[in-house]
Write an enzyme that holds these catalytic residues in place. Structure first.
Site, mmCIF file in Angstrom:
data_model
loop_
_atom_site.group_PDB
_atom_site.id
_atom_site.type_symbol
_atom_site.label_atom_id
_atom_site.label_comp_id
_atom_site.label_asym_id
_atom_site.label_seq_id
_atom_site.Cartn_x
_atom_site.Cartn_y
_atom_site.Cartn_z
ATOM 1 N N SER A 1 0.829 -1.203 0.000
ATOM 2 C CA SER A 1 0.000 0.000 0.000
ATOM 3 C C SER A 1 0.862 1.251 0.000
ATOM 4 O O SER A 1 1.931 1.270 0.597
ATOM 5 C CB SER A 1 -0.909 0.030 1.231
ATOM 6 O OG SER A 1 -1.633 1.237 1.231
ATOM 7 N N GLU B 1 -10.035 2.203 4.022
ATOM 8 C CA GLU B 1 -9.686 3.433 3.287
ATOM 9 C C GLU B 1 -10.936 4.040 2.621
ATOM 10 O O GLU B 1 -11.159 5.255 2.693
ATOM 11 C CB GLU B 1 -8.627 3.073 2.239
ATOM 12 C CG GLU B 1 -8.204 4.162 1.309
ATOM 13 C CD GLU B 1 -7.248 3.620 0.237
ATOM 14 O OE1 GLU B 1 -6.298 2.872 0.581
ATOM 15 O OE2 GLU B 1 -7.454 3.917 -0.948
ATOM 16 N N HIS C 1 -7.584 -3.324 4.432
ATOM 17 C CA HIS C 1 -7.002 -1.977 4.520
ATOM 18 C C HIS C 1 -7.715 -1.052 3.528
ATOM 19 O O HIS C 1 -8.112 0.059 3.866
ATOM 20 C CB HIS C 1 -5.495 -2.050 4.225
ATOM 21 C CG HIS C 1 -4.876 -0.723 3.852
ATOM 22 N ND1 HIS C 1 -5.066 -0.148 2.606
ATOM 23 C CD2 HIS C 1 -4.104 0.132 4.536
ATOM 24 C CE1 HIS C 1 -4.438 1.014 2.559
ATOM 25 N NE2 HIS C 1 -3.839 1.211 3.719
ATOM 26 N N ASN C 2 -7.883 -1.521 2.296
ATOM 27 C CA ASN C 2 -8.528 -0.687 1.278
ATOM 28 C C ASN C 2 -9.994 -0.440 1.613
ATOM 29 O O ASN C 2 -10.518 0.647 1.347
ATOM 30 C CB ASN C 2 -8.404 -1.337 -0.101
ATOM 31 C CG ASN C 2 -7.017 -1.166 -0.676
ATOM 32 O OD1 ASN C 2 -6.047 -1.016 0.072
ATOM 33 N ND2 ASN C 2 -6.899 -1.199 -1.979
ATOM 34 N N LYS D 1 -4.452 -6.567 3.075
ATOM 35 C CA LYS D 1 -4.367 -5.388 2.189
ATOM 36 C C LYS D 1 -5.763 -5.003 1.670
ATOM 37 O O LYS D 1 -6.116 -3.825 1.589
ATOM 38 C CB LYS D 1 -3.410 -5.677 1.025
ATOM 39 C CG LYS D 1 -3.469 -4.675 -0.130
ATOM 40 C CD LYS D 1 -2.962 -3.332 0.283
ATOM 41 C CE LYS D 1 -3.034 -2.193 -0.687
ATOM 42 N NZ LYS D 1 -3.475 -2.279 -2.007
HETATM 43 P P1 NAP Z 1 -0.564 -2.372 -14.600
HETATM 44 O O1 NAP Z 1 -0.992 -1.272 -15.494
HETATM 45 O O2 NAP Z 1 -1.568 -2.964 -13.701
HETATM 46 O O3 NAP Z 1 0.076 -3.538 -15.485
HETATM 47 C C1 NAP Z 1 1.017 -3.262 -16.511
HETATM 48 C C2 NAP Z 1 2.143 -4.250 -16.467
HETATM 49 O O4 NAP Z 1 1.635 -5.601 -16.580
HETATM 50 C C3 NAP Z 1 3.096 -4.040 -17.625
HETATM 51 O O5 NAP Z 1 4.404 -4.277 -17.166
HETATM 52 C C4 NAP Z 1 2.635 -5.104 -18.630
HETATM 53 O O6 NAP Z 1 3.631 -5.482 -19.534
HETATM 54 C C5 NAP Z 1 2.322 -6.225 -17.669
HETATM 55 N N1 NAP Z 1 1.453 -7.247 -18.251
HETATM 56 C C6 NAP Z 1 0.125 -7.148 -18.521
HETATM 57 N N2 NAP Z 1 -0.326 -8.312 -19.021
HETATM 58 C C7 NAP Z 1 0.720 -9.159 -19.060
HETATM 59 C C8 NAP Z 1 0.880 -10.511 -19.455
HETATM 60 N N3 NAP Z 1 -0.140 -11.233 -19.926
HETATM 61 N N4 NAP Z 1 2.111 -11.060 -19.364
HETATM 62 C C9 NAP Z 1 3.143 -10.359 -18.898
HETATM 63 N N5 NAP Z 1 3.060 -9.078 -18.496
HETATM 64 C C10 NAP Z 1 1.860 -8.486 -18.583
HETATM 65 O O7 NAP Z 1 0.726 -1.890 -13.758
HETATM 66 P P2 NAP Z 1 0.808 -1.055 -12.410
HETATM 67 O O8 NAP Z 1 -0.130 0.096 -12.419
HETATM 68 O O9 NAP Z 1 2.256 -0.823 -12.164
HETATM 69 O O10 NAP Z 1 0.233 -2.067 -11.323
HETATM 70 C C11 NAP Z 1 0.821 -3.327 -11.057
HETATM 71 C C12 NAP Z 1 0.061 -3.996 -9.941
HETATM 72 O O11 NAP Z 1 0.128 -3.162 -8.794
HETATM 73 C C13 NAP Z 1 -1.431 -4.209 -10.188
HETATM 74 O O12 NAP Z 1 -1.848 -5.382 -9.552
HETATM 75 C C14 NAP Z 1 -2.076 -3.033 -9.544
HETATM 76 O O13 NAP Z 1 -3.406 -3.281 -9.132
HETATM 77 C C15 NAP Z 1 -1.176 -2.827 -8.367
HETATM 78 N N6 NAP Z 1 -1.173 -1.435 -7.922
HETATM 79 C C16 NAP Z 1 -1.009 -1.193 -6.663
HETATM 80 C C17 NAP Z 1 -0.991 0.084 -6.216
HETATM 81 C C18 NAP Z 1 -0.777 0.305 -4.807
HETATM 82 O O14 NAP Z 1 -0.955 1.391 -4.307
HETATM 83 N N7 NAP Z 1 -0.373 -0.718 -4.121
HETATM 84 C C19 NAP Z 1 -1.133 1.182 -7.058
HETATM 85 C C20 NAP Z 1 -1.269 0.912 -8.338
HETATM 86 C C21 NAP Z 1 -1.282 -0.408 -8.769
HETATM 87 P P3 NAP Z 1 3.803 -4.688 -20.946
HETATM 88 O O15 NAP Z 1 4.583 -3.466 -20.622
HETATM 89 O O16 NAP Z 1 4.552 -5.638 -21.816
HETATM 90 O O17 NAP Z 1 2.425 -4.399 -21.453
#
Ligand code: NAP
Length: 478
Positions: A128, A189, A185-186, A182
């Site tokens: 988070s 939130e 937590h959300n 987590k």
């Molecule tokens: P995202 O937009 O959710 O995902 C994009 C990434 O996934 C890119 O690297 C993409 O690769 C890859 N991808 C998608 N489909 C794929 C597949 N079939 N095989 C391999 N790679 C694949 O990215 P993000 O926003 O950085 O989020 C990542 C994770 O963190 C998610 O689960 C999201 O929910 C979570 N998140 C958490 C927070 C937090 O506050 N904790 C905030 C935001 C997001 P390419 O570049 O090749 O397309």
């Protein structure tokens, strides 16, 4: 030098976690499905630490020390399964696959069981703090086996947020426990954001206080028991003026709240567990109503309000502050109670004091209040419900008169306060000596012979409603 950890999925979250790891002295192997993101990261930040560039998962795996740690940060859902399926044949027994995205805990439980069968560790990690947290120190909630935490924990603890030298990262429990915590937590939130919204609406529509002045009130509140990241940023948003129009920023933003789903997951899971998270649920539904813009437009033209002209209570702003505090505390109480139910259901030994301590920094719900919540669960005499901890019996009890005044005033004025009012109903529901559930049991027995218990006798009973109304002993079906 082999890398300490590999990161695959270098969109904003993965890239920032990789940079955080490298800045903390770990050698990080980088991989992304399309190599452009890997190269963009190296071009912009390659000098921040030791990175190893890889173009394939095989190369990534080959670059890691053993047991291997591979952190997946791709889009939640099917992409995680796709990456796991490609990784598994490349790994050796004892290697650790980490999913730090927002996966549903039931997916994490499924993946953990599947990989355990192959001698691999699968660790679902709740992270988070958004982009900023991922880069500078998030709150981290890892699940999976204890053994995997021994190999992974030190890295995660190092990159997490810290409070008084203590990391905001600790092993939560087996399989999906980290992602479950987590998720809750959300949920908290969502409720926390909604109660702040309700306070704003009461001060604006009830007391006529403009956003700029409210920014100052929120800043003031942020110095006391409400002190938290969300109050702080609310003051910032309320004080912001739209450059195009010169109007308060909140007046030019469409009043329809988005959601990505973790609040909804919390409520869905709570329903399965029979856990009464009414404030969290109302906060999800409030976003739902806000998004029904077409229906809202019709309602504004057609539905009668009959708002009563009421005199505001004398210290309305202070009353609202106290109602906000009490409602916020109920949301925490409901969320933590849901964790207790889940721990029983899934066999997790969740330590609520430790969980509260992880939320003190790095995450969105970070708040002063968490210190008191931690203290409430320290020691052996753990309260059955957060509201029963002596400190909160006192502080929430003191807020009750203001809380009732605010809810009553809001109802008279026609200002919806779904979380303020449902939290008060939860508080009163717990306190109430006799609930109308007795009548419901009577109804259920009459139409469906669902049986009931008696207050004065052990056993299960049924009244023969369509016969002579005599009571018989029955098999328990309620
Ligand atoms: P995202 O937009 O959710 O995902 C994009 C990434 O996934 C890119 O690297 C993409 O690769 C890859 N991808 C998608 N489909 C794929 C597949 N079939 N095989 C391999 N790679 C694949 O990215 P993000 O926003 O950085 O989020 C990542 C994770 O963190 C998610 O689960 C999201 O929910 C979570 N998140 C958490 C927070 C937090 O506050 N904790 C905030 C935001 C997001 P390419 O570049 O090749 O397309």
């Amino acid at each position: 030098m082999p890398a300490h950890i590999g990161v695959t999925g270098l969109a904003v979250m993965g890239a920032n976690l990789a940079r955080n790891l490298a800045r903390n002295g770990f050698t990080v192997a980088l991989h992304n499905r399309s190599v452009e993101k890997t190269d963009a990261l190296l071009a912009a930040h390659g000098d921040e630490g030791d990175f190893i560039r890889t173009e394939s998962l095989q190369e990534l795996v080959d670059s890691l020390e053993k047991p291997r740690r591979v952190l997946i940060m791709v889009k939640a859902g099917a992409p995680v399964d796709a990456v796991v399926d490609q990784l598994v044949p490349l790994l050796d027994e004892g290697d650790i696959v980490i999913d730090a995205g927002n996966s549903h805990y039931s997916d994490t439980r499924r993946r953990e069981a599947a990989l355990a069968g192959k001698g691999l560790h699968f660790v679902g990690v709740g992270v988070s703090g958004g982009e900023e947290g991922a880069l500078n120190g998030p709150s981290i909630m890892p699940g999976g086996s204890k053994e995997s935490y021994d190999a992974l924990g030190p890295l995660l603890e190092k990159i997490s947020a810290h409070v008084d030298g203590q990391p905001c990262c600790a092993w939560i429990g087996t399989d999906g426990a980290g992602h479950f915590v987590k998720m809750v937590h959300n949920g908290i939130e969502y409720a926390d954001m909604q109660v702040i919204g309700e306070a704003y609406d009461l001060l604006r529509s009830g007391a006529g206080i403009e956003p700029a002045e409210q920014a100052e009130i929120f800043q003031e509140w942020n110095k006391g028991e409400l002190s938290s990241f969300l109050i702080e940023i609310s003051a910032e948003v309320l004080g912001h003026v739209d450059a195009k129009t010169g109007k308060p920023f909140v007046d030019v933003v469409v009043d329809s709240a988005g959601q990505k789903g973790t609040g909804r997951w919390t409520v869905q899971s709570a329903l399965d567990l029979g856990s009464p998270v009414s404030g969290i649920a109302e906060s999800v539904f409030a976003r739902g109503i806000s998004s029904q813009r077409a229906q809202r437009a019709i309602a504004q033209e057609t539905l009668a309000g009959h708002e009563a002209g009421v005199a505001l209570p004398e210290n309305f702003v202070e009353d609202v502050r106290q109602a906000l505090y009490a409602s916020k505390l109920v949301s925490y109480a409901q969320g933590l109670d849901m964790l207790t139910s889940a721990a029983k259901e899934y066999g997790w030994d969740l330590k609520l004091d430790e969980i509260a301590s992880l939320w003190r920094a790095g995450c969105i719900i970070r708040a002063e209040l968490l210190k008191d919540i931690m203290a409430a669960y320290k020691g052996d005499a753990k309260p059955e419900n957060l509201l029963f901890a002596p400190a909160f019996v006192q502080s929430v009890g003191a807020a009750v008169p203001a809380w009732r005044r605010v809810v009553a005033t809001a109802v008279q004025l026609g200002i919806p306060v779904p979380v303020f009012s449902s939290s008060l109903a939860y508080y009163d529901g717990l306190r109430r000596k006799r609930l109308p559930a007795a009548l419901i049991q009577g109804q259920r027995d009459l139409f469906g012979a669902h049986t009931y218990g008696r207050v004065d006798e052990e056993g299960t009973f049924h009244t023969q409603w369509s016969g002579d109304r005599s009571e018989v002993n029955a098999v328990d079906t309620h």
